[in-house]
Design a protein around this motif. Sequence first.
Motif, PDB file in Angstrom:
ATOM      1  N   GLU A 163      21.812 -82.169  61.947  1.00  0.00           N
ATOM      2  CA  GLU A 163      22.775 -81.173  63.949  1.00  0.00           C
ATOM      3  C   GLU A 163      24.136 -81.177  63.505  1.00  0.00           C
ATOM      4  OE1 GLU A 163      21.960 -81.852  68.130  1.00  0.00           O
ATOM      5  OE2 GLU A 163      21.540 -84.327  67.083  1.00  0.00           O
ATOM      6  N   ILE A 164      23.688 -79.750  63.660  1.00  0.00           N
ATOM      7  CA  ILE A 164      25.081 -79.076  63.911  1.00  0.00           C
ATOM      8  C   ILE A 164      25.156 -78.235  64.881  1.00  0.00           C
ATOM      9  CG2 ILE A 164      27.138 -78.023  62.474  1.00  0.00           C
ATOM     10  CD1 ILE A 164      26.499 -79.496  60.656  1.00  0.00           C
ATOM     11  N   VAL A 165      26.045 -78.426  66.262  1.00  0.00           N
ATOM     12  CA  VAL A 165      26.109 -77.340  67.372  1.00  0.00           C
ATOM     13  C   VAL A 165      27.709 -76.743  67.206  1.00  0.00           C
ATOM     14  CG1 VAL A 165      26.390 -77.419  69.608  1.00  0.00           C
ATOM     15  CG2 VAL A 165      24.300 -79.474  68.193  1.00  0.00           C
ATOM     16  N   ASN A 216      33.004 -77.069  68.818  1.00  0.00           N
ATOM     17  CA  ASN A 216      31.345 -77.284  68.906  1.00  0.00           C
ATOM     18  C   ASN A 216      30.657 -77.380  70.624  1.00  0.00           C
ATOM     19  OD1 ASN A 216      32.729 -80.221  70.181  1.00  0.00           O
ATOM     20  ND2 ASN A 216      32.204 -81.342  69.149  1.00  0.00           N
ATOM     21  N   TRP A 267      27.980 -78.429  56.965  1.00  0.00           N
ATOM     22  CA  TRP A 267      27.145 -77.383  57.325  1.00  0.00           C
ATOM     23  C   TRP A 267      26.576 -77.185  56.395  1.00  0.00           C
ATOM     24  CZ3 TRP A 267      28.800 -72.091  56.155  1.00  0.00           C
ATOM     25  CH2 TRP A 267      27.633 -71.418  56.850  1.00  0.00           C
ATOM     26  N   ASP A 284      22.656 -74.501  67.312  1.00  0.00           N
ATOM     27  CA  ASP A 284      22.139 -74.787  65.822  1.00  0.00           C
ATOM     28  C   ASP A 284      21.573 -73.842  65.276  1.00  0.00           C
ATOM     29  OD1 ASP A 284      22.528 -75.738  62.887  1.00  0.00           O
ATOM     30  OD2 ASP A 284      21.710 -77.757  64.007  1.00  0.00           O
ATOM     31  N   TRP A 293      21.454 -79.736  74.249  1.00  0.00           N
ATOM     32  CA  TRP A 293      22.397 -78.896  74.073  1.00  0.00           C
ATOM     33  C   TRP A 293      23.223 -78.043  75.387  1.00  0.00           C
ATOM     34  CZ3 TRP A 293      20.405 -75.777  68.945  1.00  0.00           C
ATOM     35  CH2 TRP A 293      19.974 -77.237  68.168  1.00  0.00           C
TER      36      TRP A 293
END
Length: 459
Positions: A246-248, A410, A370, A233, A227
């Motif tokens: 994985e959600i940034v 993001n 998410w 996240d 990241w």
Amino acid sequence: MRLTLVVFLLVTSCVHPLPLAPLRDPVSVARASRLVEPNLEGACRRYQAGRRDRRTVLACGKWMFFYESFGTSGVPSSLPRFLVSAFPAEVGAGFSELGMIPDPASHNLLPFGMAPGKMIGVATSIAYTCASCHVAKLPDGRISIGAPNHRYEYGKQILQMTMFPFVATGGEKGHDELALHEIRPLLDRLKAQPQIWAQLGGALMLAMGALKIPKLEPDVEHMYATWPAGTQDFVLAPLPTDDKVEIVGKIPTLFNLPREGEIERHHMVNAMYGWSGNAQSLVSFMHGFIAIGGGKPEEWPEERLHPLLEYLYSLRAPKNPSPPPRAEVAIGKALFSDKKCIECHDGPRHSGKRLYKFAEVGTDDALAEWLDPEKTGVPCCGVHIADPLTREVKSPRLDALWLQHRFLHNGALSSLEQLFCLEPRPVRKKPLGGEGHRQTCDGLSVPEKHALIAYLESL
């Protein structure tokens, strides 16, 4: 009980008077030594005793912003204290080498945004507060409360506090190579200065009071290592809530939050806090993130949260000290309407008034999963939040873009020039894809793009 790292984030995209008086001027900035005036905590005691004057409310809210961890657990306090003490060059006082802002009042070299949390087993903890992500250094060295800290290397910090102790004591086998690279400076220092082993041993002995320290899987280590600064996240192991995807998201600003009256006047669907816009009010946003962080929302009724809410509402963006030429700004302002940018940014401070399908914007759609990796429409992982999931994305307020270093929801892009395709966009896979939002790339001449950037940097 497992060791947990709880991040309290206000992912809505604040500069407050320092010192507190006069309250009518919430746009100044300050040096770190003047960021928090003494005895703020006493304001919360006065508020709880029945004082409701605005000065008391805002003073209490400011203390909460910096030091309230909302009943979340955190990391055993011995680990961050060990890191900042033993690795002054690699970690720095107050994790300054990772972009955080040292708290001059801290006797343990901790930063703004890390404060005592609830006990983990029999171990004391350090948990995150609002200030961890929303206090940032400006180019001239002053510090802005509420600005997004896009220099904060959160992923690297998590690796230092979780992966490093395992590798130091158990070896490198079975760990992700990129993550090992991120903690290599600490391993090299430990090898060069064996006396640090005694400090590490002491820190781990104290941390053992947490009963169990979780070990990250290599794929999760890799996520944290990839990241960019200013992205996170916070629903991922070893945190209390893990949605297994994985959600940034980038750290947004906390400036100029709209109140209910303004929301109604602009015909917004609701406040739309968070990148997915699922939190319909600031209270529900707070309750959602307390729940995700392992706290108990029922212990935080609106009256108890009121000082922090009022403090957040009071925050305003600092002006650009080096504004673009007025003539170019005027051209950009006209283009903002003529090129229909205003159609998606027609709310308060150029926020949106509704949510958008990812296909409408064309950006990385990982955020749609998410808290809902199976796409059932129901939050996973035992999380109970009041507002429904949206699987959509909001268009953020466009305030103080001149001080930001991450763009798109993001944070995949690092400049407005990349956003307008004046510079190449990085090529990454989900959830850091930098594609989409072609409105700023196609159908605009180079001079028009520069004029639009000038306008945005003037806001």
